[in-house]
Design a protein around this motif. Sequence first.
Motif, PDB file in Angstrom:
ATOM      1  N   LYS A 173     -51.103  -7.838 -57.904  1.00 42.97           N
ATOM      2  CA  LYS A 173     -50.074  -8.353 -56.989  1.00 42.97           C
ATOM      3  C   LYS A 173     -49.168  -9.385 -57.663  1.00 42.97           C
ATOM      4  O   LYS A 173     -48.157  -9.774 -57.103  1.00 42.97           O
ATOM      5  CB  LYS A 173     -50.740  -8.970 -55.754  1.00 42.97           C
ATOM      6  CG  LYS A 173     -51.482  -7.956 -54.898  1.00 42.97           C
ATOM      7  CD  LYS A 173     -52.097  -8.593 -53.676  1.00 42.97           C
ATOM      8  CE  LYS A 173     -52.945  -7.576 -52.906  1.00 42.97           C
ATOM      9  NZ  LYS A 173     -52.170  -6.427 -52.417  1.00 42.97           N
ATOM     10  N   ILE A 174     -49.544  -9.852 -58.842  1.00 44.92           N
ATOM     11  CA  ILE A 174     -48.740 -10.850 -59.551  1.00 44.92           C
ATOM     12  C   ILE A 174     -47.519 -10.164 -60.159  1.00 44.92           C
ATOM     13  O   ILE A 174     -47.662  -9.273 -61.001  1.00 44.92           O
ATOM     14  CB  ILE A 174     -49.570 -11.546 -60.655  1.00 44.92           C
ATOM     15  CG1 ILE A 174     -50.783 -12.253 -60.037  1.00 44.92           C
ATOM     16  CG2 ILE A 174     -48.710 -12.532 -61.438  1.00 44.92           C
ATOM     17  CD1 ILE A 174     -51.745 -12.828 -61.047  1.00 44.92           C
ATOM     18  N   PRO A 175     -46.309 -10.531 -59.766  1.00 45.09           N
ATOM     19  CA  PRO A 175     -45.118  -9.839 -60.268  1.00 45.09           C
ATOM     20  C   PRO A 175     -44.811 -10.133 -61.745  1.00 45.09           C
ATOM     21  O   PRO A 175     -44.187  -9.319 -62.411  1.00 45.09           O
ATOM     22  CB  PRO A 175     -43.991 -10.363 -59.365  1.00 45.09           C
ATOM     23  CG  PRO A 175     -44.493 -11.641 -58.795  1.00 45.09           C
ATOM     24  CD  PRO A 175     -45.984 -11.523 -58.726  1.00 45.09           C
ATOM     25  N   ASP A 176     -45.265 -11.287 -62.241  1.00 44.46           N
ATOM     26  CA  ASP A 176     -45.004 -11.667 -63.626  1.00 44.46           C
ATOM     27  C   ASP A 176     -46.021 -10.977 -64.537  1.00 44.46           C
ATOM     28  O   ASP A 176     -47.207 -11.283 -64.522  1.00 44.46           O
ATOM     29  CB  ASP A 176     -45.118 -13.194 -63.762  1.00 44.46           C
ATOM     30  CG  ASP A 176     -44.694 -13.697 -65.130  1.00 44.46           C
ATOM     31  OD1 ASP A 176     -44.965 -12.994 -66.127  1.00 44.46           O
ATOM     32  OD2 ASP A 176     -44.106 -14.794 -65.213  1.00 44.46           O
TER      33      ASP A 176
ATOM     34  N   MET B 259     -53.540   0.945 -60.418  1.00 46.10           N
ATOM     35  CA  MET B 259     -53.169   0.326 -59.133  1.00 46.10           C
ATOM     36  C   MET B 259     -51.662   0.176 -58.999  1.00 46.10           C
ATOM     37  O   MET B 259     -51.090   0.420 -57.932  1.00 46.10           O
ATOM     38  CB  MET B 259     -53.854  -1.041 -58.997  1.00 46.10           C
ATOM     39  CG  MET B 259     -55.350  -0.956 -58.798  1.00 46.10           C
ATOM     40  SD  MET B 259     -56.115  -2.585 -58.678  1.00 46.10           S
ATOM     41  CE  MET B 259     -57.844  -2.137 -58.490  1.00 46.10           C
ATOM     42  N   ARG B 260     -51.015  -0.233 -60.070  1.00 45.11           N
ATOM     43  CA  ARG B 260     -49.559  -0.400 -60.014  1.00 45.11           C
ATOM     44  C   ARG B 260     -48.854   0.933 -59.816  1.00 45.11           C
ATOM     45  O   ARG B 260     -47.882   1.033 -59.076  1.00 45.11           O
ATOM     46  CB  ARG B 260     -49.069  -1.101 -61.283  1.00 45.11           C
ATOM     47  CG  ARG B 260     -49.384  -2.595 -61.278  1.00 45.11           C
ATOM     48  CD  ARG B 260     -48.852  -3.293 -62.498  1.00 45.11           C
ATOM     49  NE  ARG B 260     -48.891  -4.735 -62.311  1.00 45.11           N
ATOM     50  CZ  ARG B 260     -48.675  -5.615 -63.262  1.00 45.11           C
ATOM     51  NH1 ARG B 260     -48.413  -5.205 -64.499  1.00 45.11           N
ATOM     52  NH2 ARG B 260     -48.715  -6.921 -63.015  1.00 45.11           N
TER      53      ARG B 260
ATOM     54  N   LEU C 134     -49.902 -14.746 -54.185  1.00 43.29           N
ATOM     55  CA  LEU C 134     -49.694 -14.178 -55.514  1.00 43.29           C
ATOM     56  C   LEU C 134     -48.562 -13.170 -55.505  1.00 43.29           C
ATOM     57  O   LEU C 134     -47.737 -13.108 -56.423  1.00 43.29           O
ATOM     58  CB  LEU C 134     -50.982 -13.485 -55.991  1.00 43.29           C
ATOM     59  CG  LEU C 134     -52.204 -14.376 -56.235  1.00 43.29           C
ATOM     60  CD1 LEU C 134     -53.412 -13.503 -56.582  1.00 43.29           C
ATOM     61  CD2 LEU C 134     -51.936 -15.385 -57.336  1.00 43.29           C
ATOM     62  N   GLU C 135     -48.503 -12.382 -54.442  1.00 39.04           N
ATOM     63  CA  GLU C 135     -47.498 -11.337 -54.335  1.00 39.04           C
ATOM     64  C   GLU C 135     -46.082 -11.903 -54.294  1.00 39.04           C
ATOM     65  O   GLU C 135     -45.128 -11.258 -54.706  1.00 39.04           O
ATOM     66  CB  GLU C 135     -47.764 -10.506 -53.081  1.00 39.04           C
ATOM     67  CG  GLU C 135     -47.313  -9.078 -53.199  1.00 39.04           C
ATOM     68  CD  GLU C 135     -47.971  -8.176 -52.167  1.00 39.04           C
ATOM     69  OE1 GLU C 135     -47.699  -6.976 -52.212  1.00 39.04           O
ATOM     70  OE2 GLU C 135     -48.760  -8.670 -51.344  1.00 39.04           O
ATOM     71  N   GLU C 136     -45.959 -13.124 -53.791  1.00 43.66           N
ATOM     72  CA  GLU C 136     -44.652 -13.777 -53.735  1.00 43.66           C
ATOM     73  C   GLU C 136     -44.326 -14.521 -55.029  1.00 43.66           C
ATOM     74  O   GLU C 136     -43.313 -15.216 -55.108  1.00 43.66           O
ATOM     75  CB  GLU C 136     -44.609 -14.760 -52.554  1.00 43.66           C
ATOM     76  CG  GLU C 136     -44.598 -14.096 -51.196  1.00 43.66           C
ATOM     77  CD  GLU C 136     -43.406 -13.170 -50.995  1.00 43.66           C
ATOM     78  OE1 GLU C 136     -42.271 -13.582 -51.332  1.00 43.66           O
ATOM     79  OE2 GLU C 136     -43.602 -12.035 -50.522  1.00 43.66           O
ATOM     80  N   GLY C 137     -45.184 -14.372 -56.034  1.00 39.96           N
ATOM     81  CA  GLY C 137     -44.888 -14.948 -57.339  1.00 39.96           C
ATOM     82  C   GLY C 137     -45.266 -16.401 -57.500  1.00 39.96           C
ATOM     83  O   GLY C 137     -44.836 -17.059 -58.459  1.00 39.96           O
ATOM     84  N   LEU C 138     -46.094 -16.944 -56.596  1.00 40.81           N
ATOM     85  CA  LEU C 138     -46.495 -18.348 -56.692  1.00 40.81           C
ATOM     86  C   LEU C 138     -47.810 -18.473 -57.474  1.00 40.81           C
ATOM     87  O   LEU C 138     -48.609 -17.545 -57.520  1.00 40.81           O
ATOM     88  CB  LEU C 138     -46.668 -18.956 -55.301  1.00 40.81           C
ATOM     89  CG  LEU C 138     -45.403 -19.510 -54.631  1.00 40.81           C
ATOM     90  CD1 LEU C 138     -44.368 -18.429 -54.414  1.00 40.81           C
ATOM     91  CD2 LEU C 138     -45.745 -20.161 -53.288  1.00 40.81           C
ATOM     92  N   ASN C 139     -47.991 -19.633 -58.079  1.00 38.11           N
ATOM     93  CA  ASN C 139     -49.237 -19.928 -58.795  1.00 38.11           C
ATOM     94  C   ASN C 139     -50.198 -20.601 -57.822  1.00 38.11           C
ATOM     95  O   ASN C 139     -49.820 -21.568 -57.156  1.00 38.11           O
ATOM     96  CB  ASN C 139     -48.967 -20.866 -59.973  1.00 38.11           C
ATOM     97  CG  ASN C 139     -47.870 -20.337 -60.881  1.00 38.11           C
ATOM     98  OD1 ASN C 139     -47.896 -19.167 -61.260  1.00 38.11           O
ATOM     99  ND2 ASN C 139     -46.908 -21.175 -61.217  1.00 38.11           N
TER     100      ASN C 139
ATOM    101  N   VAL D 153     -60.911  -7.979 -57.931  1.00 40.21           N
ATOM    102  CA  VAL D 153     -60.195  -8.995 -58.713  1.00 40.21           C
ATOM    103  C   VAL D 153     -58.943  -8.395 -59.334  1.00 40.21           C
ATOM    104  O   VAL D 153     -57.867  -9.018 -59.329  1.00 40.21           O
ATOM    105  CB  VAL D 153     -61.120  -9.584 -59.801  1.00 40.21           C
ATOM    106  CG1 VAL D 153     -60.317 -10.447 -60.778  1.00 40.21           C
ATOM    107  CG2 VAL D 153     -62.234 -10.411 -59.162  1.00 40.21           C
ATOM    108  N   VAL D 154     -59.065  -7.181 -59.864  1.00 38.67           N
ATOM    109  CA  VAL D 154     -57.891  -6.530 -60.472  1.00 38.67           C
ATOM    110  C   VAL D 154     -56.826  -6.255 -59.412  1.00 38.67           C
ATOM    111  O   VAL D 154     -55.632  -6.325 -59.684  1.00 38.67           O
ATOM    112  CB  VAL D 154     -58.301  -5.230 -61.210  1.00 38.67           C
ATOM    113  CG1 VAL D 154     -57.064  -4.490 -61.721  1.00 38.67           C
ATOM    114  CG2 VAL D 154     -59.222  -5.550 -62.374  1.00 38.67           C
ATOM    115  N   GLU D 155     -57.260  -5.965 -58.200  1.00 37.03           N
ATOM    116  CA  GLU D 155     -56.301  -5.783 -57.098  1.00 37.03           C
ATOM    117  C   GLU D 155     -55.446  -7.029 -56.900  1.00 37.03           C
ATOM    118  O   GLU D 155     -54.244  -6.952 -56.670  1.00 37.03           O
ATOM    119  CB  GLU D 155     -57.045  -5.449 -55.799  1.00 37.03           C
ATOM    120  CG  GLU D 155     -57.412  -3.994 -55.652  1.00 37.03           C
ATOM    121  CD  GLU D 155     -58.143  -3.728 -54.345  1.00 37.03           C
ATOM    122  OE1 GLU D 155     -58.301  -4.683 -53.548  1.00 37.03           O
ATOM    123  OE2 GLU D 155     -58.565  -2.578 -54.123  1.00 37.03           O
TER     124      GLU D 155
END
Length: 640
Positions: free
Chosen positions: A399-402, A431-432, A327-332, A393-395
């Motif tokens: 991590k999702i950049p979008d 968190m952000r 998720l952190e790398e922006g993948l689905n 879950v919110v953590e």
Amino acid sequence: MITKPTIDRIMEATDIVEVIGEFVQLKKRGANYIGLSPFANERTPSFTVSPAKGIFKDFSTGKGGSAVTFLMELEKFSYPEALKWLAKKYGIEVEETQTSPENKEAENRRESLMIVSGYAAKFFQDSMWETDEGKAIGLSYFKERGFTTETIKKFELGYSPDQWEAFSAQALKEGYQEEFIVESGLSVKRDNGNLYDRYRGRVMFPIHSYTGRVIAFGGRTLKTDKNVPKYVNSPESEIYHKSNVLYGLNFAKKAIRDEDNCYLVEGYADVISVHQAGIENVVASSGTSLTVEQIKLIGRLTKNVTILYDGDAAGIKASLRGLDLILEEGLNVKVVLFPDGHDPDTYVRLLGSSAFKKYIDDNRKDFILYKTDILLKEAGKDPILRAGVIREVVESIAKIPDSIKASVFIKECSRVMQIDERALLTELNKMRQAKMRKNDQPDSFQTPYEDAPIATEIERTATEADGETQEKEIIRLLLLYGNKMIDWDGITNTYIGPFMIAELSDVEFDHPSCKQFIDIYKSEIDQGKLPDEQYFIHYHEKQVVDLTVDMIATRYMLSENWLDMHSIFVPGEELKLRAAVLGAIFHLKKQKVGKILNKLLADLQTSTSETDQEILQSQYIFMKKVEKKITEYFGTVISK
């Protein structure tokens, strides 16, 4: 040495977009293609491919060049290796001026390790197909797993004889050096100096590089002895870093691009069985926890990952946190869970290809929602445990950049967890902010890669001297317009390249790469040839290629709709070519004269001899006149 005609045929056949498209997901943008850099971690595309010029330019790292250069930079190929890879891709027979000694010794250390690994792969295959032991043990095992002969040969599966020195002795006999046999991990050195085989009595799974060369092995024992490890894998070496490799990627890359999705499994057999079932866009992390480097390999080809888990509940929960990296790398990320006791290998063999595909399509879930469901079931009605689930879950969502995608998941999780959406958003923002404080970074957003008017001049940087900038401008004009005919008042029937070289015959270039370029250009002209940009893009010296690409690549391009949208005509440099060429020549000459004048002044200040001072003063007065003439000529000619 590969012959010149062979190199020419390779270059003519090579489609740079097609080649780079095997490694990077490219999107068309005007006349060019853009994508995320394979050399750096970025979220906004700065990697550009120009099919018209046959070059790529990575503006995040400064790397650039031809398809050959790209392979050399990314796969660490030598120049001949890159050419041979392209030749194989386009079905071109390679002619060499001398026989390559690759089957015995190699030209460098890395290639030596590659050659030894390639030899070992063939040795293990031959051992399985051509010996009684191999057929009875290795081949029968693979057949029992349901692998077809075609699949076994495609993945180059093999068998290592159950003898202490079968491979080691044969490799040494064939002339392979002990140093590379040991370093590759194929053999182990005893205290007495003798070698023994690492993989004896095991079925062999070769691990391939992205471009298909064998770089390592995984060996599985068929013995039931609990003291014997089930798998033995190659140690790290110069050619194999397990965190940078995905098993099966060389077979899967085309299907991943075509399907715009990558299936991620755990083991070698999972990959092979799923691939054989017709789902070819499948890879494995080869017995290691998923790494950022492996995720980036997938991210070059697609933004969609589907995880195929086995039915082990404990294993699923343990791996949930690791998937946050994706998720952190922006993948689905989507997840498919198989029934208890089954993994992708066993389940595809149980159901068959069609039913297996349907099961995946019917049971895939978004990772965030899947994680939410798993953790909520575990927490039950305990309010404290449920609060922990919400936080966890919110953590993941954080991590999702979008931000748009993150807000969608917040809304959906709010519904599933039956909690106010604002509460989740508040937690997300906390968190952000905490992450930004930890990284000591201010709030920022990234602007998209947009079309812009074409850059017509070299951008000066703080590190470049003015003289270097002027020299590079000459190089740029020679590359872009050197083979165009001059049709100016008073100057006709000649090409711009030879004209500029003649006008600069009295100028000495100082910057090493510029001087080298000009020397090459002069040499070609002296031989009656007029080199173009392709000549320098495919030049055999990296320094020349780097300079060439830097001069002709531009990060921005004029939108095709610019005139229609804004009714603004942006004149191209070609319409003012006379001013650009003469301006560059006179600016450089003026800079060189200024440099000479500064030196003469410095020499005058330090000189103690009257005779020397008179000579220096005379030279200074002469050079001032030259400077004045250049300035006057520059003012009258360039402004016309």
